[in-house]
Design a protein around this motif. Structure first.
Motif, PDB file in Angstrom:
ATOM      1  N   LEU A   1       1.966  -5.824 -68.368  1.00 29.34           N
ATOM      2  CA  LEU A   1       3.037  -5.956 -67.377  1.00 29.34           C
ATOM      3  C   LEU A   1       2.509  -5.730 -65.967  1.00 29.34           C
ATOM      4  CD1 LEU A   1       5.918  -4.084 -69.237  1.00 29.34           C
ATOM      5  CD2 LEU A   1       5.801  -6.534 -68.769  1.00 29.34           C
ATOM      6  N   LEU A   2       1.641  -4.749 -65.821  1.00 28.50           N
ATOM      7  CA  LEU A   2       1.059  -4.456 -64.509  1.00 28.50           C
ATOM      8  C   LEU A   2       0.179  -5.610 -64.045  1.00 28.50           C
ATOM      9  CD1 LEU A   2       0.683  -2.415 -62.219  1.00 28.50           C
ATOM     10  CD2 LEU A   2      -1.198  -1.411 -63.527  1.00 28.50           C
ATOM     11  N   LEU A   3      -0.520  -6.243 -64.972  1.00 30.31           N
ATOM     12  CA  LEU A   3      -1.397  -7.363 -64.626  1.00 30.31           C
ATOM     13  C   LEU A   3      -0.615  -8.487 -63.960  1.00 30.31           C
ATOM     14  CD1 LEU A   3      -4.262  -8.589 -64.886  1.00 30.31           C
ATOM     15  CD2 LEU A   3      -3.528  -9.539 -67.083  1.00 30.31           C
ATOM     16  N   VAL A   4       0.575  -8.776 -64.462  1.00 27.92           N
ATOM     17  CA  VAL A   4       1.403  -9.829 -63.865  1.00 27.92           C
ATOM     18  C   VAL A   4       1.813  -9.453 -62.443  1.00 27.92           C
ATOM     19  CG1 VAL A   4       3.616 -11.023 -64.037  1.00 27.92           C
ATOM     20  CG2 VAL A   4       2.243 -10.649 -66.088  1.00 27.92           C
ATOM     21  N   ALA A   5       2.181  -8.186 -62.243  1.00 26.40           N
ATOM     22  CA  ALA A   5       2.625  -7.752 -60.915  1.00 26.40           C
ATOM     23  C   ALA A   5       1.486  -7.744 -59.905  1.00 26.40           C
ATOM     24  CB  ALA A   5       3.248  -6.360 -61.009  1.00 26.40           C
ATOM     25  N   VAL A   6       0.296  -7.372 -60.358  1.00 25.94           N
ATOM     26  CA  VAL A   6      -0.847  -7.273 -59.445  1.00 25.94           C
ATOM     27  C   VAL A   6      -1.517  -8.624 -59.259  1.00 25.94           C
ATOM     28  CG1 VAL A   6      -3.133  -6.256 -59.117  1.00 25.94           C
ATOM     29  CG2 VAL A   6      -1.262  -4.853 -59.978  1.00 25.94           C
ATOM     30  N   GLY A   7      -1.678  -9.381 -60.331  1.00 27.75           N
ATOM     31  CA  GLY A   7      -2.440 -10.620 -60.266  1.00 27.75           C
ATOM     32  C   GLY A   7      -1.651 -11.858 -59.950  1.00 27.75           C
ATOM     33  N   GLY A   8      -0.329 -11.761 -59.928  1.00 27.63           N
ATOM     34  CA  GLY A   8       0.490 -12.940 -59.673  1.00 27.63           C
ATOM     35  C   GLY A   8       0.742 -13.169 -58.200  1.00 27.63           C
ATOM     36  N   ASP A   9       0.731 -14.417 -57.797  1.00 29.85           N
ATOM     37  CA  ASP A   9       1.026 -14.787 -56.420  1.00 29.85           C
ATOM     38  C   ASP A   9       2.487 -15.214 -56.328  1.00 29.85           C
ATOM     39  OD1 ASP A   9       0.700 -15.384 -53.757  1.00 29.85           O
ATOM     40  OD2 ASP A   9      -0.122 -17.389 -54.111  1.00 29.85           O
ATOM     41  N   GLY A  10       3.108 -14.923 -55.194  1.00 28.42           N
ATOM     42  CA  GLY A  10       4.490 -15.328 -54.971  1.00 28.42           C
ATOM     43  C   GLY A  10       5.494 -14.288 -55.428  1.00 28.42           C
ATOM     44  N   PHE A  11       6.701 -14.366 -54.880  1.00 28.78           N
ATOM     45  CA  PHE A  11       7.812 -13.467 -55.206  1.00 28.78           C
ATOM     46  C   PHE A  11       7.401 -11.994 -55.051  1.00 28.78           C
ATOM     47  CE2 PHE A  11       8.585 -17.330 -57.717  1.00 28.78           C
ATOM     48  CZ  PHE A  11       9.837 -17.674 -57.234  1.00 28.78           C
ATOM     49  N   PHE A  12       6.721 -11.684 -53.944  1.00 31.31           N
ATOM     50  CA  PHE A  12       6.216 -10.326 -53.764  1.00 31.31           C
ATOM     51  C   PHE A  12       7.337  -9.297 -53.659  1.00 31.31           C
ATOM     52  CE2 PHE A  12       2.712 -12.993 -52.222  1.00 31.31           C
ATOM     53  CZ  PHE A  12       1.681 -12.484 -52.984  1.00 31.31           C
ATOM     54  N   GLY A  13       8.458  -9.697 -53.089  1.00 27.71           N
ATOM     55  CA  GLY A  13       9.569  -8.760 -52.980  1.00 27.71           C
ATOM     56  C   GLY A  13      10.180  -8.388 -54.309  1.00 27.71           C
ATOM     57  N   ALA A  14       9.924  -9.205 -55.345  1.00 26.85           N
ATOM     58  CA  ALA A  14      10.493  -8.953 -56.669  1.00 26.85           C
ATOM     59  C   ALA A  14       9.522  -8.267 -57.622  1.00 26.85           C
ATOM     60  CB  ALA A  14      10.957 -10.275 -57.290  1.00 26.85           C
ATOM     61  N   LYS A  15       8.304  -7.974 -57.183  1.00 25.70           N
ATOM     62  CA  LYS A  15       7.315  -7.372 -58.081  1.00 25.70           C
ATOM     63  C   LYS A  15       7.789  -6.050 -58.703  1.00 25.70           C
ATOM     64  CE  LYS A  15       4.066 -10.488 -57.432  1.00 25.70           C
ATOM     65  NZ  LYS A  15       3.685 -11.442 -58.485  1.00 25.70           N
ATOM     66  N   PRO A  16       8.447  -5.159 -57.951  1.00 30.08           N
ATOM     67  CA  PRO A  16       8.934  -3.933 -58.603  1.00 30.08           C
ATOM     68  C   PRO A  16       9.914  -4.214 -59.729  1.00 30.08           C
ATOM     69  CG  PRO A  16       8.894  -3.657 -56.228  1.00 30.08           C
ATOM     70  CD  PRO A  16       8.637  -5.104 -56.492  1.00 30.08           C
ATOM     71  N   ARG A  17      10.694  -5.291 -59.605  1.00 29.90           N
ATOM     72  CA  ARG A  17      11.600  -5.675 -60.694  1.00 29.90           C
ATOM     73  C   ARG A  17      10.807  -6.050 -61.939  1.00 29.90           C
ATOM     74  NH1 ARG A  17      13.641 -10.892 -61.927  1.00 29.90           N
ATOM     75  NH2 ARG A  17      13.166 -11.703 -59.853  1.00 29.90           N
ATOM     76  N   PHE A  18       9.701  -6.761 -61.750  1.00 29.47           N
ATOM     77  CA  PHE A  18       8.880  -7.146 -62.898  1.00 29.47           C
ATOM     78  C   PHE A  18       8.302  -5.925 -63.613  1.00 29.47           C
ATOM     79  CE2 PHE A  18       7.656 -11.217 -60.367  1.00 29.47           C
ATOM     80  CZ  PHE A  18       8.948 -11.688 -60.500  1.00 29.47           C
ATOM     81  N   LEU A  19       8.187  -4.809 -62.877  1.00 26.48           N
ATOM     82  CA  LEU A  19       7.605  -3.596 -63.451  1.00 26.48           C
ATOM     83  C   LEU A  19       8.647  -2.684 -64.105  1.00 26.48           C
ATOM     84  CD1 LEU A  19       5.010  -2.645 -60.682  1.00 26.48           C
ATOM     85  CD2 LEU A  19       4.493  -3.290 -63.049  1.00 26.48           C
ATOM     86  N   LEU A  20       9.920  -3.012 -63.994  1.00 27.46           N
ATOM     87  CA  LEU A  20      10.941  -2.144 -64.585  1.00 27.46           C
ATOM     88  C   LEU A  20      10.735  -1.918 -66.086  1.00 27.46           C
ATOM     89  CD1 LEU A  20      14.276  -3.146 -62.813  1.00 27.46           C
ATOM     90  CD2 LEU A  20      13.181  -0.909 -62.802  1.00 27.46           C
ATOM     91  N   PRO A  21      10.353  -2.936 -66.864  1.00 28.80           N
ATOM     92  CA  PRO A  21      10.121  -2.658 -68.295  1.00 28.80           C
ATOM     93  C   PRO A  21       8.892  -1.793 -68.565  1.00 28.80           C
ATOM     94  CG  PRO A  21      10.599  -4.990 -67.922  1.00 28.80           C
ATOM     95  CD  PRO A  21      10.342  -4.381 -66.589  1.00 28.80           C
ATOM     96  N   ALA A  22       8.045  -1.576 -67.558  1.00 23.29           N
ATOM     97  CA  ALA A  22       6.812  -0.804 -67.742  1.00 23.29           C
ATOM     98  C   ALA A  22       7.081   0.695 -67.613  1.00 23.29           C
ATOM     99  CB  ALA A  22       5.756  -1.256 -66.738  1.00 23.29           C
ATOM    100  N   PHE A  23       8.066   1.183 -68.336  1.00 24.85           N
ATOM    101  CA  PHE A  23       8.470   2.581 -68.229  1.00 24.85           C
ATOM    102  C   PHE A  23       7.383   3.582 -68.619  1.00 24.85           C
ATOM    103  CE2 PHE A  23       9.434   1.205 -72.514  1.00 24.85           C
ATOM    104  CZ  PHE A  23       9.039   2.281 -73.293  1.00 24.85           C
ATOM    105  N   PRO A  24       6.387   3.235 -69.489  1.00 25.40           N
ATOM    106  CA  PRO A  24       5.355   4.235 -69.785  1.00 25.40           C
ATOM    107  C   PRO A  24       4.567   4.695 -68.559  1.00 25.40           C
ATOM    108  CG  PRO A  24       5.347   2.541 -71.485  1.00 25.40           C
ATOM    109  CD  PRO A  24       6.255   2.052 -70.393  1.00 25.40           C
ATOM    110  N   LEU A  25       4.599   3.906 -67.476  1.00 25.80           N
ATOM    111  CA  LEU A  25       3.940   4.346 -66.253  1.00 25.80           C
ATOM    112  C   LEU A  25       4.483   5.677 -65.754  1.00 25.80           C
ATOM    113  CD1 LEU A  25       3.770   0.990 -64.240  1.00 25.80           C
ATOM    114  CD2 LEU A  25       1.828   2.258 -65.184  1.00 25.80           C
TER     115      LEU A  25
END
Length: 368
Positions: free
Chosen positions: A302-326
């Motif tokens: 999940l973190l790889l998508v947020a860090v390595g993906g281009d575009g939609f930077f304002g939505a990256k924290p949303r992509f990390l919401l399922p990554a609760f083990p962090l």
């Protein structure tokens, strides 16, 4: 005591925190002449999902830039559930979407507690659930979005793996793979756990079945889109590229940092949250209480998508919401802290979550 009964107090606190966020959003929405339920159920991606639920796939929108956005970019599990609720109950698409998301959020909260209890005990699990409720972007858990459904699938898949329920884990992975593009992280966790079991000489038929079945949801939809677009293996990637989303190994973040001072606040907050997520993952990976491999694989994917993906930077924290083990390192620390310290930290997080969540939905012109 059953798992649900043990988790009930923590989930009650979770619901109280999210209810407080809803009240804050409603108050400010009414002050500014807007409908809070409309903001939660009919904003940004929610419109695409409700359109798919009502009419099926086939909508393409031409943007002023000349690019085309296709609804094939959106995975089918969530709109299918929305369609089912709309058929069963006298509610609109947006209302059905909210019911699906709210139910999934509760299921996810129980799953987060189950994983947290397995890895750190009941007190850590309770703090983990509350921290998850108070993330800056946790308002998304109250929206007609897919993150609650992915979080529920991911949490219960991890719990199934940690408790040796291979077939349940595979079923959850298939569901996650049909929910979001980053749902592949759940299948990756199952495959990693299965591979480890095989290498250790524990490759039962259930282990093999789980490892082979887990990727079918995600791969099946990606290949189906490829067949629809005439490019079986690359069609979905091309489709995402037209949306402005592609994997560039973090080059987009490097470019963004050069002009971050002139960007809107959500971009700056996103940069801070993603940076914090990287630090938390390192702590998770190198800490004394390092979790089992499937938890690390799920979180890292999940973190790889947020860090390595281009575009939609304002939505990256949303992509990390399922990554609760962090949040596990922070949950362990707060669980051991003095009550006064824990209350102060959680109070500060509550204020931040309420204010920032309301701001995202009422004052920002980009998708949260």
């Amino acid at each position: 005591m059953s798992l649900v009964r043990r988790a009930a107090p923590a989930v009650a606190l979770f619901l109280a925190a999210r209810s407080a966020g809803a009240v804050a959003l409603a108050f400010w929405s009414w002050r500014t002449g807007r409908d809070p339920l409309g903001l939660l159920g009919n904003s940004w991606d929610s419109r695409w999902y409700t359109s798919i639920a009502a009419h099926g796939y086939g909508l393409t929108v031409l943007r002023p830039s000349g690019h085309t956005d296709s609804d094939l970019a959106f995975f089918p599990a969530y709109p299918a559930l929305v369609r089912g609720v709309s058929w069963l109950l006298p509610v609109t698409g947006g209302g059905a979407g909210l019911l699906v998301s709210w139910a999934a959020t509760v299921v996810a909260a129980f799953g987060v507690h189950a994983v947290g209890e397995r890895l750190g005990g009941r007190r850590t699990a309770a703090v983990l659930v509350l921290l998850w409720a108070l993330l800056p972007h946790s308002v998304v858990l109250s929206m007609a979005y897919t993150e609650p459904l992915l979080a529920a699938s991911g949490a219960w898949c991890l719990y199934a793996l940690l408790s040796g329920r291979w077939l349940w884990a595979a079923a959850a992975a298939v569901a996650a793979g049909l929910t979001r593009p980053n749902g592949y992280a759940v299948a990756a966790a199952v495959c990693a756990a299965a591979l480890l079991a095989v290498c250790r000489g524990r490759g039962t038929w259930k282990v093999w079945a789980a490892g082979l079945t887990a990727p079918l949801g995600w791969a099946g939809y990606v290949l189906w889109v490829g067949s629809r677009t005439g490019d079986l293996l690359g069609g979905y990637v091309r489709l995402q590229g037209r949306w402005g989303s592609q994997f560039d190994f973090g080059a987009g973040w490097v470019r963004l940092m050069g002009s971050i001072a002139g960007k809107p606040l959500p971009y700056q907050v996103s940069l801070l949250i993603v940076a914090a997520a990287v630090v938390l993952f390192v702590l998770l990976l190198l800490g004394r209480d390092r979790p089992p491999l499937p938890v690390l694989v799920y979180t890292g994917a999940l973190l790889l998508v947020a860090v390595g993906g281009d575009g939609f930077f304002g939505a990256k924290p949303r992509f990390l919401l399922p990554a609760f083990p962090l949040l596990l390192p922070a949950a362990r620390s707060l669980a051991k802290a003095r009550p006064g310290t824990a209350v102060a930290v959680l109070t500060a997080l509550t204020g931040l979550s309420l204010v920032y969540g309301t701001y995202l939905l009422t004052d920002v012109r980009m998708a949260p």
